[in-house]
Design a protein around this motif. Sequence first.
Motif: not given
Lengths: 304, 268
Positions: B21-23, A122, B11-12, B18-19, A186, B15, A118, B8, A115
């Motif tokens: 997972f967070i939200y 990126v 990775l995107r 991950g978002l 988390y 990412f 990126y 790329r 993360m």
Amino acid sequence: MSTVTPEAPSDGAPAEAPQRHPLASWFYRHPRTRLSLLLLLPLGWLLVVYLGSLAMLFVTAFWQVDSFTGQIERAFTFDNFVEIATDPAYYQVALRTIGIAAAVTVLAALIGLPMAFYMARVARPSHRALLVALVLTPLWASYLVKVYSWRTMFQPETGVIAWLLNPFGLDSPGYGALATITTLTYLWLPYMILPLYAGLERIPDSLLDASADLGAHTGRTFRSVVMPILWPSLVAGSIFTFSLSLGDYITVQIVGGKLQMLGNVVYQNFTLNLPFAAAVATIPVLVMVVYLWAVRRTGALDNL
Amino acid sequence: MTISRPARIVLRILFLLGLLFIYVPLGVVVVNSFNADQTFSWPPTEWTTEWWQKMVENQGVRDALVSSIIVGLIATAVAMVLGTLVALALGRYAFFGRDTVSLLIILPIALPGIVTGIALNNVFTSYMGGLTFLSILIGHATFCIVVVYNNAIARLRRVGTSFDEASMDLGATSWTTFRLVTFPQIRSSLVAGAVLAFGLSFDEIIVTTFTAPPNIQTLPIWIFNNLFRPNQAPIVNAVAAALVLISIVPVYLAQRLSGNAAHAGGRI
């Protein structure tokens, strides 16, 4: 080569010294005094209130509670520590806690590194601020709310995870070690992403170009150039994920089911047997001191 | 480093995962606050705003909110003074033991909260006659210092000393230099630090558990005390949802004030 010509001859004779209040000039000539005055209040606070309390706690760990009267006996003894070291129930809790903290740290690094990479390398530079904000905003959602949210996620039979897994004939794993590790990861993930992002952003492009010019592939550049520079940031992040998991007892109470961590042992003992609770509490401190001491050479502490 | 196109894309995707997972968990809390089912069976089938109404009318929630705000404001004020002083000392002077002092400042958040909690609890109950409102304040101010310090010292390093030196060369006293030169340069970082310190205090539960007298409940303590009561569940969930939505405010403010996205995370 051109020489710089000063506009006025600087022959070292200053103009008339400016008039200062005598007290101000005295302070000007005594930087040590100024420094001491600046430090007096904050250091006094931290030394007396904080270190003082920690020292008192440490001393208490060597006392005992009279099993008859319930009063604390102020006589030096190692009994509390002997009990922790010899009673399997306690050292297993200690080892389990360290294991959970380590698992959380590794997981947070595994999720956080791609993360951060990126975000820093990126994504378009104009988007970076927004991405950082997106990752960091949940940091400000209350700790308790975040733990609570995973309680609803893991809720057996009617929770979100159960709903996702039901089509595959599976149920939510329920409350336990897995839920605890997930929730702790988390909670502390942003603490890992932020130093990693800052570290990655600092790496100059020229260094990476040089590596590529010298024939290194992306993987090799990552291993030999990026990782050594990023290591202190990774360690800085791990200090938080590890330490915060080590002392946590509320997450375990909410999503851990019957799982016990060091914090629970401290919490359960502290009203009736404070010396023993204090002795247990020294374990995470000791682990953290060893950890901080081990990583101090990496420069991670400057990245906090 | 030239990153290949597939890399790329991977990775995107990572990412974005991950978002998610967070939200997702936070989103679930907000959605559930409108779930008419008392046990929050997912997915919701019927909707209601009853829980939000009940939350607003709940006296326990209101009292806890007021306590949290008062504690947060006073603790922030104390931390502002102490944090700024120590940042000026460490940012502008080189002295023996400087690294030790900086380690001492981060210690209250680097050590597990439960250790800080029982250490303070021990001192207050054994030697100072019990827990009071003051003991919560002392606990909160102690761990808030680092946030103010971090923001201030980052700014002090960035602006350098040349303006201060120019001011002193022109005859200003230390105090005048601070008032007219140094302070305006670090002012916005101090405000950002204050916002973050308040947020940290508002959210804290572990140290608070050990330093709060039984008659004072901050909002996190109220939530924790009601978390395992099934009949309170909808109100707890509504409070949680409200806190999720409110949490956007400090990040937004800190970001606007410090002008640097990474500093919005100045709580570490």
